[in-house]
Scaffold this motif. Structure first.
Motif, PDB file in Angstrom:
ATOM      1  N   LEU A  98     -28.559  42.370  12.232  1.00  0.00           N
ATOM      2  CA  LEU A  98     -29.750  42.380  11.805  1.00  0.00           C
ATOM      3  C   LEU A  98     -30.664  41.255  12.318  1.00  0.00           C
ATOM      4  O   LEU A  98     -31.922  41.256  12.954  1.00  0.00           O
ATOM      5  N   ILE A  99     -30.266  39.942  12.008  1.00  0.00           N
ATOM      6  CA  ILE A  99     -30.930  38.721  12.293  1.00  0.00           C
ATOM      7  C   ILE A  99     -30.883  38.592  13.878  1.00  0.00           C
ATOM      8  O   ILE A  99     -31.909  38.202  14.429  1.00  0.00           O
ATOM      9  N   ALA A 100     -29.911  38.964  14.646  1.00  0.00           N
ATOM     10  CA  ALA A 100     -29.831  38.875  15.999  1.00  0.00           C
ATOM     11  C   ALA A 100     -30.898  39.712  16.691  1.00  0.00           C
ATOM     12  O   ALA A 100     -31.679  39.488  17.621  1.00  0.00           O
ATOM     13  N   LYS A 101     -31.153  41.120  16.034  1.00  0.00           N
ATOM     14  CA  LYS A 101     -31.995  42.075  16.535  1.00  0.00           C
ATOM     15  C   LYS A 101     -33.553  41.614  15.988  1.00  0.00           C
ATOM     16  O   LYS A 101     -34.370  41.657  16.935  1.00  0.00           O
ATOM     17  N   ASN A 102     -33.545  40.907  15.167  1.00  0.00           N
ATOM     18  CA  ASN A 102     -34.925  40.493  14.487  1.00  0.00           C
ATOM     19  C   ASN A 102     -35.159  38.907  14.474  1.00  0.00           C
ATOM     20  O   ASN A 102     -35.788  38.536  13.591  1.00  0.00           O
ATOM     21  N   LYS A 103     -34.867  38.362  15.768  1.00  0.00           N
ATOM     22  CA  LYS A 103     -34.836  37.028  15.814  1.00  0.00           C
ATOM     23  C   LYS A 103     -36.626  36.489  15.771  1.00  0.00           C
ATOM     24  O   LYS A 103     -36.620  35.236  14.962  1.00  0.00           O
ATOM     25  N   ASP A 104     -37.330  37.150  15.974  1.00  0.00           N
ATOM     26  CA  ASP A 104     -38.846  36.706  16.003  1.00  0.00           C
ATOM     27  C   ASP A 104     -39.598  37.129  14.805  1.00  0.00           C
ATOM     28  O   ASP A 104     -40.452  36.912  14.512  1.00  0.00           O
ATOM     29  N   VAL A 109     -35.609  41.115   8.069  1.00  0.00           N
ATOM     30  CA  VAL A 109     -34.201  40.902   7.697  1.00  0.00           C
ATOM     31  C   VAL A 109     -34.409  40.461   6.209  1.00  0.00           C
ATOM     32  O   VAL A 109     -33.519  40.972   5.272  1.00  0.00           O
ATOM     33  N   VAL A 110     -35.166  39.603   5.634  1.00  0.00           N
ATOM     34  CA  VAL A 110     -35.208  39.226   4.244  1.00  0.00           C
ATOM     35  C   VAL A 110     -35.706  40.620   3.474  1.00  0.00           C
ATOM     36  O   VAL A 110     -35.179  40.711   2.442  1.00  0.00           O
ATOM     37  N   GLY A 111     -36.405  41.202   3.896  1.00  0.00           N
ATOM     38  CA  GLY A 111     -37.101  42.538   3.217  1.00  0.00           C
ATOM     39  C   GLY A 111     -35.880  43.465   3.080  1.00  0.00           C
ATOM     40  O   GLY A 111     -35.453  44.068   1.930  1.00  0.00           O
ATOM     41  N   VAL A 112     -35.047  43.676   4.179  1.00  0.00           N
ATOM     42  CA  VAL A 112     -33.988  44.518   4.159  1.00  0.00           C
ATOM     43  C   VAL A 112     -32.878  43.689   3.202  1.00  0.00           C
ATOM     44  O   VAL A 112     -32.122  44.716   2.183  1.00  0.00           O
TER      45      VAL A 112
END
Length: 168
Positions: A98-104, A109-112
């Motif tokens: 998830l972090i790699a998918k949402n780097k920007d 990721v924090v919400g998930v």
């Protein structure tokens, strides 16, 4: 400069405490509480009773809208999780993906992560919502969300939700 501090000599009784904790809440306030619980914030009261109060306080013509909003908010997080965790990876590897998918946009990721931390409460909210709307006719708006609930994998902690959704 403070000249003099005068101690409080009045009566400080909160209305909610005076009413024995029973206060009239409107459906918008209850819906915002449910949304906060779905976002992963720790519930202040039992999630099932909050959802029941929501459906009791709301007029019957908005039941479908309320249920649709709850189910869509739940699915927004869980479909992201299923997309990365369905490859038989552990939670750490799923969060790394998830972090790699949402780097920007790491706030996603924090919400998930927050929401996944309260999965039991979130599942309870969805179960109570499904039970609450069972008595009304399920329109096409709600059937799409229910079909997505049925597709959630049992092995990732969605067994009870998926099972109840299949009964529709």
């Amino acid at each position: 400069q403070v000249k003099k501090i005068v101690p409080f000599a009045g009566d400080f009784a909160l209305k909610a405490v005076a009413d024995g904790g029973k206060k009239e809440t409107d459906s918008a306030d209850l819906m915002s509480q449910v949304q906060l619980m779905l976002d992963g914030y720790a519930p202040q009261q039992d999630p099932a009773s909050t959802v029941q109060q929501l459906f009791l306080a709301a007029p019957p013509y908005v039941y479908t809208e309320l249920a649709k909003g709850i189910l869509q908010r739940y699915l927004a997080v869980e479909q992201q999780w299923v997309a990365v965790a369905s490859n038989n990876v552990g939670p750490d590897q799923a969060f790394s993906a998830l972090i790699a998918k949402n780097k920007d946009a790491l706030e996603k990721v924090v919400g998930v992560a927050m929401a996944r931390g309260q999965l039991a409460a979130r599942n309870e909210i969805v179960l109570c919502t499904l039970r609450s709307v069972r008595a009304i006719t399920i329109g096409t708006d709600l059937s799409d969300s229910i079909a997505k609930l049925v597709e959630l994998p049992v092995e990732l902690g969605f067994g009870e939700v998926s099972l109840l959704a299949r009964q529709y």
